[in-house]
Design a protein around this motif. Structure first.
Motif, PDB file in Angstrom:
ATOM      1  N   LEU A   3      -7.070   2.012  -7.535  1.00  0.00           N
ATOM      2  CA  LEU A   3      -7.474   1.728  -6.163  1.00  0.00           C
ATOM      3  C   LEU A   3      -8.975   1.493  -6.147  1.00  0.00           C
ATOM      4  O   LEU A   3      -9.751   2.358  -6.547  1.00  0.00           O
ATOM      5  CB  LEU A   3      -7.126   2.891  -5.233  1.00  0.00           C
ATOM      6  N   SER A   5     -12.138   0.379  -3.645  1.00  0.00           N
ATOM      7  CA  SER A   5     -12.392   0.291  -2.211  1.00  0.00           C
ATOM      8  C   SER A   5     -13.876   0.222  -1.889  1.00  0.00           C
ATOM      9  O   SER A   5     -14.729   0.675  -2.660  1.00  0.00           O
ATOM     10  CB  SER A   5     -11.770   1.494  -1.491  1.00  0.00           C
ATOM     11  N   ARG A   7     -16.311   1.512   1.225  1.00  0.00           N
ATOM     12  CA  ARG A   7     -16.297   2.461   2.333  1.00  0.00           C
ATOM     13  C   ARG A   7     -17.582   2.321   3.131  1.00  0.00           C
ATOM     14  O   ARG A   7     -18.658   2.656   2.643  1.00  0.00           O
ATOM     15  CB  ARG A   7     -16.131   3.892   1.818  1.00  0.00           C
ATOM     16  N   THR A  23     -15.111  -1.605   5.447  1.00  0.00           N
ATOM     17  CA  THR A  23     -14.204  -0.692   4.761  1.00  0.00           C
ATOM     18  C   THR A  23     -12.932  -1.447   4.418  1.00  0.00           C
ATOM     19  O   THR A  23     -12.301  -2.056   5.290  1.00  0.00           O
ATOM     20  CB  THR A  23     -13.861   0.521   5.640  1.00  0.00           C
ATOM     21  N   ALA A  25      -9.559  -1.481   1.134  1.00  0.00           N
ATOM     22  CA  ALA A  25      -9.000  -0.857  -0.056  1.00  0.00           C
ATOM     23  C   ALA A  25      -8.040  -1.821  -0.730  1.00  0.00           C
ATOM     24  O   ALA A  25      -7.190  -2.437  -0.072  1.00  0.00           O
ATOM     25  CB  ALA A  25      -8.269   0.437   0.309  1.00  0.00           C
ATOM     26  N   THR A  32      -4.619  -8.293  -3.284  1.00  0.00           N
ATOM     27  CA  THR A  32      -5.374  -8.183  -2.039  1.00  0.00           C
ATOM     28  C   THR A  32      -6.118  -9.499  -1.825  1.00  0.00           C
ATOM     29  O   THR A  32      -6.688 -10.045  -2.767  1.00  0.00           O
ATOM     30  CB  THR A  32      -6.377  -7.023  -2.101  1.00  0.00           C
TER      31      THR A  32
END
Length: 221
Positions: A3, A5, A7, A23, A25, A32
Motif C-alpha cells: 500500500l 499512499s 497523506r 490524500t 491510497a 490505481t
C-alpha cells in the motif's frame, strides 16, 4: 499487500503550491488511476510518490512506514519503478541495452511487445514516440517491481497496442499507479481505484465504473 499512499501531501514549486493536502491510497496488487488535465497535479502526485519532488507538508507512506524522507534512488532499490512522461528511455543506448538495465533476459519484454524484436540493435532515440513508450513500459514489466508508477503510458501507441498495454499493467502482481488525462475506455470495465484531481486537490475518489454516473459527488473524496 503493498500500500503506497499520500497523506495530506503538499508540494510547492517556488511560491506556487501544486498539491493542496492531497490524500490518496494505492493498494497492491492492483491498479490505481490518477486523472486530471494538465496542471491538475496528477504528475506531481506521481513524482511525490516516487520521491522525485519533496513534500512541503504531509507524508508518503509505504507499507505502513513513513518514507517521506527516503530519496528516490532508495525507493527504487526497495522496488519502486517510475516511468515518466518524458525521457523515459536512454536514447544513446540500443533497445537491447535499455532492456538489459531492467533484466538480463529480454524475453518477457519482447513477448509483451513483439514489435521491439527487430529493433533490438537500434538506438532508442531513433524510435518513434510509440515505440519509445513500448520500450519504457516493457522495462517496467521486466523489472518485476513491487510498485510501478507510469505517467501517460500509451502516448503515441495505436489503439490495439494501447489496450494491450493497459491489460499488461492491470495484470501485474504489483501496486500499479497510472496518470492519465481521462479514464481510458480499456480500463472502464476493469477493477481500479480512481482519483480525479483538479487544481492540486482530489475531487473524486471511487471505482472506475462510478465515473460519469449521474449524481456522483465531486467532493466525495
Amino acid at each position: 499487500m503493498t500500500l503506497l499512499s499520500l497523506r495530506h501531501a503538499r508540494v510547492r514549486y517556488g511560491p506556487l503550491e501544486a498539491l493542496h493536502g492531497v490524500t490518496l491510497a494505492a493498494p497492491g496488487p492492483g491498479l490505481t488511476v490518477l486523472l486530471g488535465r494538465n496542471g491538475s497535479g496528477r504528475t506531481t502526485a506521481l513524482h511525490a510518490l516516487a520521491g522525485i519532488v519533496p513534500l512541503s507538508g504531509g507524508a508518503v507512506v509505504w507499507d505502513g512506514v513513513d518514507v517521506t524522507g527516503v530519496p528516490a534512488y532508495e525507493r527504487a532499490r526497495r522496488g519502486l519503478c517510475l516511468v515518466p512522461e518524458r525521457r523515459a528511455v536512454f536514447g544513446s543506448l540500443t533497445v537491447r541495452e535499455n532492456l538489459a538495465l531492467a533484466s538480463p533476459d529480454p524475453a518477457a519484454a519482447l513477448d509483451a511487445y513483439p514489435r521491439l524484436r527487430p529493433l533490438l540493435e537500434r538506438r532508442a532515440d531513433t524510435l518513434s514516440g510509440g515505440e519509445q513508450r513500448m520500450l519504457a513500459v516493457s522495462r517496467a514489466l521486466a523489472a518485476r517491481a513491487r510498485v510501478v508508477l507510469v505517467d501517460e503510458p500509451v502516448q503515441g501507441m495505436s489503439p490495439p497496442v494501447a489496450a494491450r498495454t493497459y491489460a499488461l499493467l492491470a495484470a501485474l502482481d504489483a501496486c500499479v499507479v497510472v496518470a492519465e488525462q481521462q479514464l481510458p475506455s480499456a480500463l472502464r470495465d476493469r477493477p481500479a481505484v480512481v482519483y480525479e484531481l483538479r487544481r492540486g486537490a482530489v475531487v473524486f475518489a471511487g471505482e472506475a465504473g462510478e465515473l460519469g454516473l449521474p449524481g456522483r459527488s465531486a467532493g466525495r473524496a
